[in-house]
Scaffold this motif. Sequence first.
Motif, PDB file in Angstrom:
ATOM      1  N   VAL A 118     -46.621 -92.885   4.969  1.00  0.00           N
ATOM      2  CA  VAL A 118     -46.610 -93.410   3.607  1.00  0.00           C
ATOM      3  C   VAL A 118     -46.284 -94.902   3.606  1.00  0.00           C
ATOM      4  N   ASP A 119     -45.331 -95.320   4.429  1.00  0.00           N
ATOM      5  CA  ASP A 119     -44.993 -96.740   4.495  1.00  0.00           C
ATOM      6  C   ASP A 119     -46.205 -97.577   4.888  1.00  0.00           C
ATOM      7  N   ALA A 120     -46.957 -97.114   5.857  1.00  0.00           N
ATOM      8  CA  ALA A 120     -48.151 -97.850   6.284  1.00  0.00           C
ATOM      9  C   ALA A 120     -49.205 -97.887   5.182  1.00  0.00           C
ATOM     10  N   ALA A 121     -49.356 -96.771   4.462  1.00  0.00           N
ATOM     11  CA  ALA A 121     -50.370 -96.704   3.412  1.00  0.00           C
ATOM     12  C   ALA A 121     -50.015 -97.569   2.214  1.00  0.00           C
ATOM     13  N   MET A 122     -48.728 -97.847   2.010  1.00  0.00           N
ATOM     14  CA  MET A 122     -48.300 -98.642   0.859  1.00  0.00           C
ATOM     15  C   MET A 122     -48.687-100.115   0.979  1.00  0.00           C
ATOM     16  N   ALA A 123     -48.979-100.605   2.166  1.00  0.00           N
ATOM     17  CA  ALA A 123     -49.159-102.037   2.418  1.00  0.00           C
ATOM     18  C   ALA A 123     -50.075-102.741   1.419  1.00  0.00           C
ATOM     19  N   PRO A 124     -51.264-102.206   1.081  1.00  0.00           N
ATOM     20  CA  PRO A 124     -52.144-102.953   0.187  1.00  0.00           C
ATOM     21  C   PRO A 124     -51.697-102.994  -1.270  1.00  0.00           C
ATOM     22  N   LEU A 125     -50.699-102.218  -1.644  1.00  0.00           N
ATOM     23  CA  LEU A 125     -50.306-102.145  -3.050  1.00  0.00           C
ATOM     24  C   LEU A 125     -49.344-103.244  -3.482  1.00  0.00           C
ATOM     25  N   PHE A 126     -48.654-103.864  -2.530  1.00  0.00           N
ATOM     26  CA  PHE A 126     -47.628-104.838  -2.901  1.00  0.00           C
ATOM     27  C   PHE A 126     -48.209-106.101  -3.526  1.00  0.00           C
ATOM     28  N   ALA A 127     -49.432-106.429  -3.207  1.00  0.00           N
ATOM     29  CA  ALA A 127     -50.052-107.627  -3.761  1.00  0.00           C
ATOM     30  C   ALA A 127     -50.572-107.422  -5.180  1.00  0.00           C
ATOM     31  N   ARG A 128     -50.561-106.202  -5.666  1.00  0.00           N
ATOM     32  CA  ARG A 128     -51.088-105.908  -7.005  1.00  0.00           C
ATOM     33  C   ARG A 128     -49.961-106.045  -8.035  1.00  0.00           C
ATOM     34  N   GLU A 129     -49.994-107.140  -8.744  1.00  0.00           N
ATOM     35  CA  GLU A 129     -48.903-107.501  -9.644  1.00  0.00           C
ATOM     36  C   GLU A 129     -48.654-106.441 -10.710  1.00  0.00           C
ATOM     37  N   GLU A 130     -49.720-105.757 -11.158  1.00  0.00           N
ATOM     38  CA  GLU A 130     -49.545-104.772 -12.220  1.00  0.00           C
ATOM     39  C   GLU A 130     -48.735-103.563 -11.757  1.00  0.00           C
ATOM     40  N   LEU A 131     -48.595-103.389 -10.433  1.00  0.00           N
ATOM     41  CA  LEU A 131     -47.835-102.261  -9.906  1.00  0.00           C
ATOM     42  C   LEU A 131     -46.359-102.595  -9.674  1.00  0.00           C
ATOM     43  N   ALA A 132     -45.981-103.854  -9.842  1.00  0.00           N
ATOM     44  CA  ALA A 132     -44.607-104.269  -9.550  1.00  0.00           C
ATOM     45  C   ALA A 132     -43.567-103.445 -10.316  1.00  0.00           C
ATOM     46  N   PRO A 133     -43.739-103.185 -11.631  1.00  0.00           N
ATOM     47  CA  PRO A 133     -42.717-102.384 -12.323  1.00  0.00           C
ATOM     48  C   PRO A 133     -42.563-100.979 -11.747  1.00  0.00           C
ATOM     49  N   LEU A 134     -43.658-100.363 -11.352  1.00  0.00           N
ATOM     50  CA  LEU A 134     -43.584 -99.015 -10.787  1.00  0.00           C
ATOM     51  C   LEU A 134     -42.952 -99.042  -9.394  1.00  0.00           C
ATOM     52  N   ILE A 135     -43.233-100.078  -8.618  1.00  0.00           N
ATOM     53  CA  ILE A 135     -42.605-100.207  -7.295  1.00  0.00           C
ATOM     54  C   ILE A 135     -41.112-100.457  -7.454  1.00  0.00           C
ATOM     55  N   GLU A 136     -40.740-101.281  -8.438  1.00  0.00           N
ATOM     56  CA  GLU A 136     -39.315-101.508  -8.713  1.00  0.00           C
ATOM     57  C   GLU A 136     -38.618-100.195  -9.054  1.00  0.00           C
ATOM     58  N   LEU A 137     -39.269 -99.375  -9.869  1.00  0.00           N
ATOM     59  CA  LEU A 137     -38.706 -98.070 -10.203  1.00  0.00           C
ATOM     60  C   LEU A 137     -38.538 -97.224  -8.949  1.00  0.00           C
ATOM     61  N   GLY A 138     -39.545 -97.242  -8.064  1.00  0.00           N
ATOM     62  CA  GLY A 138     -39.457 -96.467  -6.835  1.00  0.00           C
ATOM     63  C   GLY A 138     -38.314 -96.915  -5.937  1.00  0.00           C
ATOM     64  N   ILE A 139     -38.091 -98.238  -5.856  1.00  0.00           N
ATOM     65  CA  ILE A 139     -36.979 -98.753  -5.050  1.00  0.00           C
ATOM     66  C   ILE A 139     -35.648 -98.276  -5.628  1.00  0.00           C
ATOM     67  N   SER A 140     -35.477 -98.406  -6.944  1.00  0.00           N
ATOM     68  CA  SER A 140     -34.230 -97.963  -7.564  1.00  0.00           C
ATOM     69  C   SER A 140     -34.055 -96.450  -7.438  1.00  0.00           C
ATOM     70  N   HIS A 141     -35.152 -95.719  -7.523  1.00  0.00           N
ATOM     71  CA  HIS A 141     -35.104 -94.266  -7.348  1.00  0.00           C
ATOM     72  C   HIS A 141     -34.606 -93.911  -5.954  1.00  0.00           C
ATOM     73  N   GLU A 142     -35.114 -94.591  -4.934  1.00  0.00           N
ATOM     74  CA  GLU A 142     -34.671 -94.280  -3.573  1.00  0.00           C
ATOM     75  C   GLU A 142     -33.222 -94.686  -3.362  1.00  0.00           C
ATOM     76  N   GLN A 143     -32.792 -95.792  -3.981  1.00  0.00           N
ATOM     77  CA  GLN A 143     -31.385 -96.183  -3.873  1.00  0.00           C
ATOM     78  C   GLN A 143     -30.477 -95.130  -4.497  1.00  0.00           C
ATOM     79  N   GLN A 144     -30.897 -94.538  -5.610  1.00  0.00           N
ATOM     80  CA  GLN A 144     -30.111 -93.451  -6.188  1.00  0.00           C
ATOM     81  C   GLN A 144     -29.997 -92.276  -5.222  1.00  0.00           C
ATOM     82  N   HIS A 145     -31.075 -91.976  -4.527  1.00  0.00           N
ATOM     83  CA  HIS A 145     -31.037 -90.861  -3.588  1.00  0.00           C
ATOM     84  C   HIS A 145     -30.251 -91.197  -2.324  1.00  0.00           C
ATOM     85  N   GLN A 146     -30.103 -92.475  -2.001  1.00  0.00           N
ATOM     86  CA  GLN A 146     -29.223 -92.838  -0.897  1.00  0.00           C
ATOM     87  C   GLN A 146     -27.787 -92.426  -1.219  1.00  0.00           C
ATOM     88  N   GLU A 147     -27.376 -92.684  -2.454  1.00  0.00           N
ATOM     89  CA  GLU A 147     -26.024 -92.284  -2.860  1.00  0.00           C
ATOM     90  C   GLU A 147     -25.893 -90.768  -2.906  1.00  0.00           C
TER      91      GLU A 147
END
Length: 417
Positions: A118-147
């Motif tokens: 999945v990490d490898a497949a995500m590579a082309p999505l980071f340059a798509r500005e319209e996806l930034a809010p959803l990626i931000e949500l995913g990062i915060s979601h994973e941080q919650q699961h770290q706790e």
Amino acid sequence: MNQVRPQAQPALGEEIEARYAATRALTEALVAPLSDADATIQSMEDASPAKWHLAHTTWFWETFLLRDRLDGYRLYDEDWPFVFNSYYEAEGERIARFSRGMLSRPTLDEIRAWRAHVDAAMAPLFAREELAPLIELGISHEQQHQELLLTDIKHGLFQNPLGAAMWDRRPAAARPQDEGWHEHPGGIARIGHQADGFAFDNEGPAHRVLLEPFALSSRLVTNGEWAEFIADGGYETASLWLSDGWAWVRENAISAPLYWRDDENFTHCGWHKRDADAPVTHISYYEADAFATWAGHRLPTEFEWEAIARGQDGQAQAHDPYGGNQLDDAGPPLPRGGEGLFGDCWQFTRSAYLPYPRFRPAAGAVGEYNGKFMSGQFVLKGASCATARGHSRASYRNFFYPHQRWQFTGLRLAKDI
């Protein structure tokens, strides 16, 4: 003459990709001390196996980013969404929550391989500005699961009578804190997320509330103070407790915070002598409210807490016992005491977890993230020693049911002035 040229700033895609990579790496570092057996256990329905957290966060990226936003992407395994969806009704049927600990397969290594895919497949999505809010949500979601991963495995290891430790370290001594109060004159306060950065939907919309004059303690209640509460019959005096809380105490034979025995505490480092100066933690809302009554004070509202916290940075570190950020270093989370409002324990407020005025859940399946849980729970503020630094902020609203205490939950007293 040589000229010093300003260093180029990373592009938006590069910056968010770096934070994605750091978040994903930290999750795996937290699991590194665990065996496959450790990572599979589920000690109660509220907790999930460490292996499941690794998989569920990966399911989130694969479902909401890769499957829905990357043309031609095919699921790594079409059967896995059924076992790694959490509570998203829009994503269909899933196994019962209490069955997550029965998943001996896929193995820990197979889940790690899925994460790498999945990490490898995500590579082309980071340059798509319209996806930034959803990626931000995913990062915060994973941080919650770290706790959650850390608190869930602590509860799981606690079930082992051998005192199993995740890290072989001795806790550093807490720093004693002088008692003081942050006073507030009252008046109209603006509450909720007010900046340009990421926030969960339940942090807004920003709105006004009227506060009466009050004061918030400058420090958390300590283990030593809690021991005095116990010695004074705190768990045996019905008049200190809410009716539901007293029934909970009697039904479950509660006589101390979770992970207490004699003069010891259970930690990710096994059993250790309890530090009287360290903040008390792993208490329920019922216990926090009873202690506040016993102490002659009360719990703050979430609005009072936020009004005091404005100007304090949720990224500030409240403690540094090992010469580094414990989560960044993938070391043991331990509340040691600090001057800030963030970083040791999530702090109970007496505010019910309810929507703010004009609240609307986000559209689609991700709208199930917060809004549907606004019933029967209480708001906690701040951050804990198990919270990824930078994850919390003054407007952040954590929430739990009043009987739950396996998280790093503590209390900070308030009073009217």
